[in-house]
Design a protein around this motif. Structure first.
Motif, PDB file in Angstrom:
ATOM      1  N   PRO A   1      71.845 173.022  24.513  1.00 38.27           N
ATOM      2  CA  PRO A   1      72.854 174.121  23.462  1.00 38.27           C
ATOM      3  C   PRO A   1      73.026 172.562  22.725  1.00 38.27           C
ATOM      4  N   LYS A   2      73.173 172.274  21.073  1.00 37.79           N
ATOM      5  CA  LYS A   2      73.368 171.604  20.611  1.00 37.79           C
ATOM      6  C   LYS A   2      75.229 170.952  20.212  1.00 37.79           C
ATOM      7  N   THR A   3      75.843 169.972  21.744  1.00 36.26           N
ATOM      8  CA  THR A   3      77.495 170.360  21.259  1.00 36.26           C
ATOM      9  C   THR A   3      78.058 168.642  20.207  1.00 36.26           C
ATOM     10  N   PRO A   4      79.085 168.434  19.991  1.00 38.27           N
ATOM     11  CA  PRO A   4      79.758 167.258  20.324  1.00 38.27           C
ATOM     12  C   PRO A   4      79.197 166.528  20.883  1.00 38.27           C
ATOM     13  N   ASN A   5      78.438 166.585  22.029  1.00 39.83           N
ATOM     14  CA  ASN A   5      78.840 165.372  23.259  1.00 39.83           C
ATOM     15  C   ASN A   5      77.096 165.036  22.454  1.00 39.83           C
ATOM     16  N   ILE A   6      76.029 164.989  22.296  1.00 40.00           N
ATOM     17  CA  ILE A   6      74.754 165.280  21.614  1.00 40.00           C
ATOM     18  C   ILE A   6      74.057 163.781  22.180  1.00 40.00           C
ATOM     19  N   ASP A   7      74.405 162.919  21.347  1.00 38.42           N
ATOM     20  CA  ASP A   7      74.120 161.637  21.421  1.00 38.42           C
ATOM     21  C   ASP A   7      74.675 160.905  22.888  1.00 38.42           C
TER      22      ASP A   7
ATOM     23  N   TYR B   1      66.468 166.425  18.046  1.00 37.67           N
ATOM     24  CA  TYR B   1      67.905 166.267  18.160  1.00 37.67           C
ATOM     25  C   TYR B   1      68.304 167.559  17.179  1.00 37.67           C
ATOM     26  N   ASP B   2      67.737 167.941  15.429  1.00 35.93           N
ATOM     27  CA  ASP B   2      67.298 168.857  15.135  1.00 35.93           C
ATOM     28  C   ASP B   2      66.586 170.050  14.984  1.00 35.93           C
ATOM     29  N   ILE B   3      66.599 171.011  14.966  1.00 36.16           N
ATOM     30  CA  ILE B   3      65.454 171.751  15.821  1.00 36.16           C
ATOM     31  C   ILE B   3      64.495 171.564  14.637  1.00 36.16           C
ATOM     32  N   PRO B   4      62.734 171.902  14.322  1.00 34.66           N
ATOM     33  CA  PRO B   4      62.552 171.722  13.210  1.00 34.66           C
ATOM     34  C   PRO B   4      61.949 173.039  12.973  1.00 34.66           C
TER      35      PRO B   4
ATOM     36  N   TYR C   1      69.732 172.836  20.135  1.00 28.46           N
ATOM     37  CA  TYR C   1      69.355 173.810  19.027  1.00 28.46           C
ATOM     38  C   TYR C   1      71.684 174.631  18.436  1.00 28.46           C
ATOM     39  N   ILE C   2      71.496 174.566  17.823  1.00 28.17           N
ATOM     40  CA  ILE C   2      72.945 175.283  17.391  1.00 28.17           C
ATOM     41  C   ILE C   2      72.674 175.636  16.089  1.00 28.17           C
ATOM     42  N   ASN C   3      72.937 178.006  15.603  1.00 28.53           N
ATOM     43  CA  ASN C   3      72.412 177.942  15.417  1.00 28.53           C
ATOM     44  C   ASN C   3      72.813 177.957  13.557  1.00 28.53           C
ATOM     45  N   LYS C   4      74.010 177.147  13.746  1.00 27.54           N
ATOM     46  CA  LYS C   4      74.342 176.800  12.518  1.00 27.54           C
ATOM     47  C   LYS C   4      73.470 175.416  11.275  1.00 27.54           C
ATOM     48  N   ASP C   5      73.124 174.906  12.155  1.00 32.33           N
ATOM     49  CA  ASP C   5      72.094 174.151  11.585  1.00 32.33           C
ATOM     50  C   ASP C   5      70.954 175.142  11.124  1.00 32.33           C
ATOM     51  N   LEU C   6      70.213 175.966  11.244  1.00 31.67           N
ATOM     52  CA  LEU C   6      69.438 176.994  11.168  1.00 31.67           C
ATOM     53  C   LEU C   6      70.124 177.398   9.536  1.00 31.67           C
ATOM     54  N   VAL C   7      71.646 177.453   9.146  1.00 33.56           N
ATOM     55  CA  VAL C   7      72.288 177.805   8.074  1.00 33.56           C
ATOM     56  C   VAL C   7      72.522 176.994   6.997  1.00 33.56           C
ATOM     57  N   LYS C   8      72.488 175.782   7.603  1.00 31.78           N
ATOM     58  CA  LYS C   8      72.368 174.620   6.876  1.00 31.78           C
ATOM     59  C   LYS C   8      71.026 174.878   6.301  1.00 31.78           C
ATOM     60  N   MET C   9      69.743 175.168   6.708  1.00 34.24           N
ATOM     61  CA  MET C   9      68.955 174.551   5.750  1.00 34.24           C
ATOM     62  C   MET C   9      67.572 175.857   5.233  1.00 34.24           C
ATOM     63  N   GLU C  10      68.907 177.031   5.510  1.00 31.85           N
ATOM     64  CA  GLU C  10      67.925 178.299   4.342  1.00 31.85           C
ATOM     65  C   GLU C  10      68.998 177.926   3.618  1.00 31.85           C
ATOM     66  N   LYS C  11      70.063 176.752   3.087  1.00 33.29           N
ATOM     67  CA  LYS C  11      71.046 175.974   2.178  1.00 33.29           C
ATOM     68  C   LYS C  11      70.485 175.463   0.915  1.00 33.29           C
TER      69      LYS C  11
ATOM     70  N   GLU D   1      77.389 180.273  18.372  1.00 34.38           N
ATOM     71  CA  GLU D   1      79.244 179.093  18.267  1.00 34.38           C
ATOM     72  C   GLU D   1      78.780 178.318  17.638  1.00 34.38           C
ATOM     73  N   ASP D   2      79.658 177.675  16.703  1.00 33.13           N
ATOM     74  CA  ASP D   2      79.835 176.681  15.549  1.00 33.13           C
ATOM     75  C   ASP D   2      80.411 175.212  16.527  1.00 33.13           C
ATOM     76  N   GLU D   3      79.960 174.967  16.552  1.00 33.32           N
ATOM     77  CA  GLU D   3      80.508 173.113  17.332  1.00 33.32           C
ATOM     78  C   GLU D   3      81.961 173.477  16.884  1.00 33.32           C
ATOM     79  N   GLU D   4      82.342 174.043  16.169  1.00 31.84           N
ATOM     80  CA  GLU D   4      84.050 173.861  15.783  1.00 31.84           C
ATOM     81  C   GLU D   4      84.526 174.720  16.158  1.00 31.84           C
ATOM     82  N   GLU D   5      84.539 175.870  16.285  1.00 36.80           N
ATOM     83  CA  GLU D   5      84.096 177.045  17.378  1.00 36.80           C
ATOM     84  C   GLU D   5      84.373 176.315  19.077  1.00 36.80           C
ATOM     85  N   ILE D   6      83.540 175.607  19.650  1.00 39.12           N
ATOM     86  CA  ILE D   6      83.337 175.358  20.958  1.00 39.12           C
ATOM     87  C   ILE D   6      84.349 174.481  20.894  1.00 39.12           C
TER      88      ILE D   6
END
Length: 726
Positions: A216-222, A309-312, A338-348, A516-521
């Motif tokens: 899961p991609k969390t705010p602590n990824i770095d 770092y980002d799902i392709p 991976y976090i689902n919202k990254d895919l939503v961003k790519m779709e945008k 879950e969104d990063e913010e929600e976490i």
């Protein structure tokens, strides 16, 4: 037999190898016999040799069509290292001046050059076509042939012009090679190159030595990445990011945390890019942080880890990039965040492209999400995607197989899915099938009168996630099929029809949850995300008291992610506090003293050892862009022009400006806001933030209604934070 013997001798003479790998020998023989040849061979399988050796043996010059200038240079250098004569291989592309081009042509005319690498754009130039008509050509090799297909992960429209140009120059055998092609992409390649009758050589996609894991991609990824790399001391690795900006930032963060790392992306000048690549190949650095521009044709055998770092954007891209690990057959760990919202961003980001392209892009993203979220064997998922069956129940070398989830019987649910797909006449995608089964009266359901069907609501009470899991696992088990030609319409296979007539056990494992969104976490459990939940709650109370005293919303002082980072790395001076994400010099000086005093007391009282070694520090280099933006705003440059000058999307520029104001720097963008918004609209949004306890954009959109755009709300939030908090 004599021919095979001589091939082995040629291999030894030119390349020094004693034996061929896999089906290289059969491929080369087929090409030498004058036949069109299609080669599907995973990364590291030895594709290049399949055209290099026949080029050296045959009369004339082989034309190798290749997509990247860096890749051509590597290939030419490699060929020259095997030969005594530098003229044996050349490339022809836009990087050469007229003198160099004349030299290349002269060597080809003198029959010294056996391989000529050209970009498809160079091949289409009239003067090059006319020149190639005058020289003997042995064959054409189309490398990275997936670029021909819109369904491939790197579509290049120029590749579609290759066949007509070959016909114009002169017809010779064609060998097309790719490391990643689904059956659909393979069909596209053969059709576009006019080689439907080619002999097809397909190697297995199973790289047994690669370990696949999705985290899961969390705010602590770095911090997670730093910790992992430090546990792999001295090992080579590649980290892939989607944006150039993130590549630069992450490489810098790794360096300040004592990891030998360099960036690589297409926006860098050629000399720097080349130097960084060489530094990695020569092991002067351990880690290269890159966009997908890196690695094509790079044959470093001992890459021990590949991190995404980002799902392709597609599974082809993912497979090709992970394939750069463990080419020597040794250990290769492939970790994707991976976090689902990254895919939503790519779709945008796809908006604005032609509709057909958007639809294809969405399908590829859905396949990626399916792979990431699924709890079944990663190997099985990947191989199925590339049209290869994998019959083991447990591969023993992926996260899902090493930590298997409990299986649940879903025989009745699968029957319901098959019945619904059939009732919908196999004309709809998975999301529509799920809406009908769950009894959702959506606009599409209404327009097709699907609520009248007997199957409507047949899985009411089941959630969409479980329904999705059943469909995904039924596809892999062969009960359903996804018609990729028609954007993913679901079909029932013969096996599915037989199952429906006579159901047997069908067990599924629940998907992993990355939605879950990063913010929600953070909002739901910032304390749980922090290493020290007790300190996190103490800091939250302190922020609340301070906010009340100053008459400000709490988030204006410090955001939750900043408190969470404080409760993890324990900064005990105002200077250390400035290294916390979202805390700049201004904010640290204005609000920081009380916070560091509380942290210091907590550390002393509980005798805590602070994790100094893994403190992810703010990065000096990061400030270059920030300074550029602040200076641009001071000079009142319109924000859209500012974004364009740095090659940023407008939303990305707002991300940067938000980071500046959240860190405590006061800026004024009134000159821009006044141009694009009238006073009443500004006032409404400003008043909302005055009253609100949260700075969350989605909450603001819900509260303010659709008449305000997300961009307008973000602009006023920046104004509010800067005026009230800084």
């Amino acid at each position: 037999m004599a021919k095979n013997t001589s091939l082995a001798e040629e291999l030894k003479r030119h390349f020094g190898f004693d034996t061929f790998k896999g089906n290289q020998e059969a491929i080369i023989s087929n090409l030498l016999d004058g036949n069109d040849t299609f080669v599907l061979m995973p990364t590291g399988g030895g594709k290049s040799l399949c055209y290099q050796l026949p080029a050296l043996i045959m009369e004339g010059t082989a034309i190798v069509i290749s997509p990247l200038i860096a890749l051509m240079k590597n290939q030419v250098d490699a060929m020259r290292s095997f030969s005594e004569d530098d003229n044996v291989a050349h490339f022809l592309n836009s990087s050469l001046n007229k003198t160099a081009i004349d030299q290349v042509k002269s060597d080809i005319i003198a029959r010294k050059t056996k391989l000529l690498y050209v970009a498809p754009e160079s091949l289409t130039k009239e003067e090059n076509i006319e020149f190639l008509k005058t020289v003997p050509i042995s064959f054409y090799a189309v490398d990275e042939a997936h670029c021909i297909s819109e369904w491939g992960h790197d579509f290049r429209p120029e590749y579609r012009r290759i066949r007509p140009i070959i016909n114009e120059i002169c017809r010779r055998p064609v060998i097309a090679l790719t490391a990643t092609a689904t059956p659909k992409v393979q069909h596209d390649i053969q059709k576009n190159l006019g080689m439907q009758n080619a002999t097809v050589f397909k190697s297995s996609f199973n790289r047994r030595n690669l370990f696949y894991e999705v985290r899961p991609k969390t705010p602590n990824i770095d911090r997670d990445i730093i910790k992992y790399i430090k546990s792999q001391e001295g090992k080579s690795g590649i980290i892939y990011c989607l944006s150039r900006k993130k590549v630069e930032e992450l490489a810098e963060i790794l360096r300040v945390n004592d990891i030998r790392a360099l960036p690589y992306h297409a926006g860098m000048d050629v000399a720097t890019r080349s130097a960084n690549q060489d530094a990695f190949l020569l092991e002067k650095v351990d880690v290269i942080v890159a966009t997908i521009a890196f690695g094509m044709g790079i044959d470093k055998p001992d890459v021990r880890f590949v991190i995404h770092y980002d799902i392709p954007k597609s599974l082809e891209g993912y497979y090709q990039e992970t394939g750069r690990a463990g080419r020597d057959g040794g250990e290769g760990r492939c970790i994707a965040f991976y976090i689902n919202k990254d895919l939503v961003k790519m779709e945008k980001f796809m908006q604005g492209k032609p509709l057909a392209e958007q639809e294809i892009g969405k399908q590829l993203l859905l396949e990626t999400a399916s792979y990431a979220e699924s709890s079944i064997c990663r190997r099985k998922s990947l191989l199925h995607y590339f049209g290869e069956e994998y019959n083991e129940d447990n591969c023993g070398n992926c996260d899902n197989c090493l930590n298997p989830k409990k299986q649940v019987e879903a025989k009745d649910e699968l029957c319901a899915v098959i019945e619904t797909v059939t009732a919908l006449k196999e004309k709809f995608k998975a999301d529509q099938v799920i809406d009908v089964m769950l009894g959702k009266n959506t606009a599409t359901v209404k327009s097709y009168n699907q609520s009248e069907l007997e199957v409507f609501g047949c899985l009411q009470g089941t959630d969409a996630k479980t329904a999705n899991t059943i469909i995904r696992q039924a596809i892999i088990a062969g009960y359903l099929d996804k018609d990729i030609e028609n954007f993913g319409l679901l079909k029932v296979t013969k096996k599915g029809k037989d199952f429906y007539k006579k159901p047997t056990s069908f067990k599924i494992v629940e998907d992993n949850d990355f939605n879950e969104d990063e913010e929600e976490i953070i909002v739901k459990g910032g304390a749980a995300c922090a290493v020290d939940p007790e300190l996190y709650n103490i800091l939250k109370d302190l922020r609340k008291k301070m906010a009340k005293k100053l008459g400000l919303p709490a988030y204006v002082i410090f955001q939750d992610p900043s408190l969470e980072a404080m409760a993890t790395t324990y900064p005990i001076t105002v200077e250390e506090l400035q290294n916390i994400p979202g805390v700049g010099v201004g904010k640290a000086k204005r609000y920081g003293e009380d916070f560091v005093n509380v942290i210091k007391a907590h550390v002393e009282e509980n005798e805590i050892e602070r994790p100094e070694d893994l403190r992810v520090r703010s990065v000096a280099n990061k400030s270059k862009l920030k300074i550029y933006i602040i200076q641009g705003i001071d000079r009142k440059i319109p924000l859209d022009a500012l974004a364009e000058s740095k090659g940023l999307e407008f939303g990305e520029l707002l991300d940067e400006i938000e980071a500046i104001v959240y860190s405590g720097t006061k800026i004024s963008i009134d000159y821009y806001i006044n141009e694009v918004m009238d006073d009443d609209r500004q006032e409404d949004i400003f008043d909302y933030f005055k009253e609100s306890e949260s700075d969350d954009i989605n909450e603001a959109i819900d509260e303010l209604g659709n008449e305000y755009s997300e961009e307008e709300i973000r602009l006023i939030r920046i104004k509010f934070l800067s005026e009230m908090g800084n």
